[in-house]
Design a protein around this motif. Structure first.
Motif, mmCIF file in Angstrom:
data_model
loop_
_atom_site.group_PDB
_atom_site.id
_atom_site.type_symbol
_atom_site.label_atom_id
_atom_site.label_comp_id
_atom_site.label_asym_id
_atom_site.label_seq_id
_atom_site.Cartn_x
_atom_site.Cartn_y
_atom_site.Cartn_z
ATOM 1 N N ARG A 102 0.837 -1.201 0.000
ATOM 2 C CA ARG A 102 0.000 0.000 0.000
ATOM 3 C C ARG A 102 0.869 1.247 0.000
ATOM 4 N N ARG A 103 1.979 1.195 0.763
ATOM 5 C CA ARG A 103 2.892 2.326 0.812
ATOM 6 C C ARG A 103 3.606 2.543 -0.518
ATOM 7 N N LEU A 104 3.834 1.464 -1.249
ATOM 8 C CA LEU A 104 4.494 1.582 -2.546
ATOM 9 C C LEU A 104 3.586 2.209 -3.595
ATOM 10 N N VAL A 105 2.294 1.912 -3.521
ATOM 11 C CA VAL A 105 1.341 2.411 -4.523
ATOM 12 C C VAL A 105 0.799 3.779 -4.139
ATOM 13 N N PHE A 106 0.499 3.983 -2.866
ATOM 14 C CA PHE A 106 -0.105 5.231 -2.405
ATOM 15 C C PHE A 106 0.857 5.977 -1.479
ATOM 16 N N ASN A 107 0.816 7.278 -1.558
ATOM 17 C CA ASN A 107 1.634 8.111 -0.672
ATOM 18 C C ASN A 107 0.771 9.277 -0.198
ATOM 19 N N PRO A 108 -0.165 9.014 0.726
ATOM 20 C CA PRO A 108 -1.125 10.044 1.116
ATOM 21 C C PRO A 108 -0.466 11.310 1.655
ATOM 22 N N THR A 109 -0.914 12.440 1.116
ATOM 23 C CA THR A 109 -0.483 13.750 1.592
ATOM 24 C C THR A 109 -1.633 14.366 2.374
ATOM 25 N N LEU A 110 -1.379 14.703 3.628
ATOM 26 C CA LEU A 110 -2.437 15.223 4.489
ATOM 27 C C LEU A 110 -2.529 16.745 4.426
ATOM 28 N N GLU A 111 -1.395 17.411 4.327
ATOM 29 C CA GLU A 111 -1.374 18.868 4.367
ATOM 30 C C GLU A 111 -1.868 19.461 3.052
ATOM 31 N N ARG A 112 -2.678 20.494 3.134
ATOM 32 C CA ARG A 112 -3.168 21.161 1.933
ATOM 33 C C ARG A 112 -2.015 21.815 1.181
ATOM 34 N N GLU A 113 -2.002 21.628 -0.125
ATOM 35 C CA GLU A 113 -1.003 22.299 -0.946
ATOM 36 C C GLU A 113 -1.288 23.798 -1.009
ATOM 37 N N TYR A 140 -8.700 11.520 -2.238
ATOM 38 C CA TYR A 140 -8.911 10.097 -1.989
ATOM 39 C C TYR A 140 -8.982 9.835 -0.476
ATOM 40 N N ARG A 141 -9.477 8.660 -0.130
ATOM 41 C CA ARG A 141 -9.460 8.233 1.271
ATOM 42 C C ARG A 141 -8.021 8.293 1.808
ATOM 43 N N GLY A 142 -7.887 8.909 2.966
ATOM 44 C CA GLY A 142 -6.570 9.011 3.592
ATOM 45 C C GLY A 142 -5.747 10.192 3.127
ATOM 46 N N TYR A 143 -6.219 10.911 2.123
ATOM 47 C CA TYR A 143 -5.523 12.091 1.608
ATOM 48 C C TYR A 143 -6.225 13.354 2.097
ATOM 49 N N GLY A 144 -5.435 14.410 2.331
ATOM 50 C CA GLY A 144 -6.030 15.671 2.748
ATOM 51 C C GLY A 144 -6.912 15.477 3.963
ATOM 52 N N ASP A 145 -8.147 15.956 3.889
ATOM 53 C CA ASP A 145 -9.093 15.852 5.003
ATOM 54 C C ASP A 145 -10.072 14.694 4.826
ATOM 55 N N THR A 202 -12.097 19.906 8.794
ATOM 56 C CA THR A 202 -10.999 19.765 9.734
ATOM 57 C C THR A 202 -11.137 18.504 10.585
ATOM 58 N N ALA A 203 -12.257 17.849 10.523
ATOM 59 C CA ALA A 203 -12.467 16.630 11.311
ATOM 60 C C ALA A 203 -11.779 15.456 10.643
ATOM 61 N N LYS A 204 -11.227 14.541 11.426
ATOM 62 C CA LYS A 204 -10.538 13.374 10.889
ATOM 63 C C LYS A 204 -11.201 12.111 11.397
ATOM 64 N N LEU A 252 -15.489 11.881 2.616
ATOM 65 C CA LEU A 252 -14.570 12.336 1.576
ATOM 66 C C LEU A 252 -14.672 13.856 1.486
ATOM 67 N N ALA A 253 -13.521 14.516 1.446
ATOM 68 C CA ALA A 253 -13.499 15.971 1.479
ATOM 69 C C ALA A 253 -12.806 16.540 0.248
ATOM 70 N N GLY A 254 -13.313 17.653 -0.235
ATOM 71 C CA GLY A 254 -12.696 18.306 -1.380
ATOM 72 C C GLY A 254 -13.373 19.628 -1.667
ATOM 73 N N TRP A 255 -13.389 19.995 -2.960
ATOM 74 C CA TRP A 255 -13.921 21.301 -3.344
ATOM 75 C C TRP A 255 -14.786 21.203 -4.593
ATOM 76 N N LEU A 256 -15.838 22.013 -4.589
ATOM 77 C CA LEU A 256 -16.702 22.162 -5.751
ATOM 78 C C LEU A 256 -16.520 23.579 -6.276
ATOM 79 N N MET A 257 -16.191 23.702 -7.558
ATOM 80 C CA MET A 257 -16.038 24.990 -8.215
ATOM 81 C C MET A 257 -17.162 25.146 -9.237
ATOM 82 N N THR A 258 -17.950 26.206 -9.085
ATOM 83 C CA THR A 258 -19.099 26.445 -9.948
ATOM 84 C C THR A 258 -18.896 27.743 -10.721
ATOM 85 N N PRO A 259 -19.095 27.749 -12.050
ATOM 86 C CA PRO A 259 -18.941 28.992 -12.825
ATOM 87 C C PRO A 259 -19.821 30.105 -12.283
#
Length: 312
Positions: A31-42, A113-118, A310-312, A66-73
């Motif tokens: 799992r570590r070889l395939v995925f490298n989760p980054t938690l901190e926001r770029e 993805y699961r385990g990435y970011g928030d 911000t919840a984990k 699952l957390a992320g962003w929606l961008m609407t025109p």
């Protein structure tokens, strides 16, 4: 047995033990070889200059958040949409920052993805594909989205997610940035002496599904790529069922390609042209059927999305 034979036998035994130990280590840490989760926001406070941007938290089928962003025109009305899938180490807040150039006049959903970011959970291929299909369904049922014009875009590891989601859902268009034939094939080249095909669970075998893709597909390669050598992209391209173009971004490498102005222009140009084309009756029927049968994920804590993120 003379001394030389004993020494040879001892060296053979030692080599066998080392090989077994290395094989066990690879199997245990795959799992570590395939995925490298980054938690901190770029990007600390992601916001698109060309969109209304808001954080989104959705529940996967098993309840994982699952957390992320929606961008609407800014201009209202049903718009073409993009579902973005990131790379192995990629936290996707940068997409919200650059969406105005990459995806102009398009609704954009970029979820970690699961385990990435928030996002909660542990990354796995099976979850990425299942979650990706649910995210597609969520986009397709939103009022500001034209469900007949949803593209999937995947970079690096995410190209494997995009291929499988486009196979399962009636995607309008597909963009693959630095894609590969399969993670299994890349791993076999890197670990030549090990039976990697018996060890690797997360295979992302895009080459299996490529002939089944019906959506117009655009491939972008890095000019220099030591992560996904062009040989692995060549094999995938040869199998794609609806390839429109296969192009190289000048002066790019595997890490810089998503951020370059040339990449933004090429992706935006391709999607704008594709979205302006008429939708065929067969494609419209497939979309209508998919939307009718969709069970999209539930959005949570809509009143206080920043607290949820911000919840984990």
């Amino acid at each position: 047995m003379d001394t030389s034979k004993k020494m040879a036998a001892g060296l053979t035994g030692l080599a066998s033990m080392l090989w077994l130990g290395l094989t066990a280590a690879v199997a245990a840490n795959q799992r570590r070889l395939v995925f490298n989760p980054t938690l901190e926001r770029e990007v600390k406070s992601p916001r698109s200059s060309g969109h209304r941007t808001r954080p989104v938290v959705l529940r996967a089928k098993d309840g994982t958040r699952l957390a992320g962003w929606l961008m609407t025109p800014v201009i209202p009305g049903p718009r073409p949409a993009v579902l973005y899938f990131g790379g192995r180490s990629e936290e996707v807040s940068w997409v919200a920052r650059d969406a105005g150039k990459l995806f102009p006049n398009m609704t954009v959903l970029a979820m970690n993805y699961r385990g990435y970011g928030d996002s909660q959970g542990i990354p796995a291929e099976i979850h990425m594909i299942e979650d990706g299909a649910l995210l597609y369904d969520w986009l397709a049922t939103r009022g500001q989205v034209d469900p007949q014009r949803i593209a999937v875009v995947g970079r690096s590891l995410g190209s494997g997610v995009a291929v499988q989601v486009a196979r399962e859902r009636p995607a309008h268009s597909v963009v693959l940035i630095t894609p590969y034939d399969s993670i299994l094939a890349i791993a076999k080249r890197r670990f030549r002496v090990m039976p990697i095909e018996y060890m690797l669970r997360h295979r992302f075998e895009s080459i299996k599904y490529a002939p089944m893709l019906k959506a117009p597909t655009y491939v972008l390669r890095a000019a220099s790529d030591d992560v996904v050598p062009h040989f692995h992209t060549d094999l995938l391209v040869a199998k794609l069922g609806a390839l429109v173009a296969d192009e190289v971004v000048p002066d790019s490498d595997h890490m810089t390609i998503p951020y370059l102005e040339a990449t933004h222009d090429m992706v935006a140009g391709f999607l704008t042209r594709q979205f302006s084309a008429p939708v065929t009756p067969a494609a419209a029927a497939a979309v209508a059927d998919a939307v009718a049968n969709a069970t999209p994920p539930v959005e949570t804590t809509a009143a206080a999305p920043d607290l949820a993120l911000t919840a984990k």
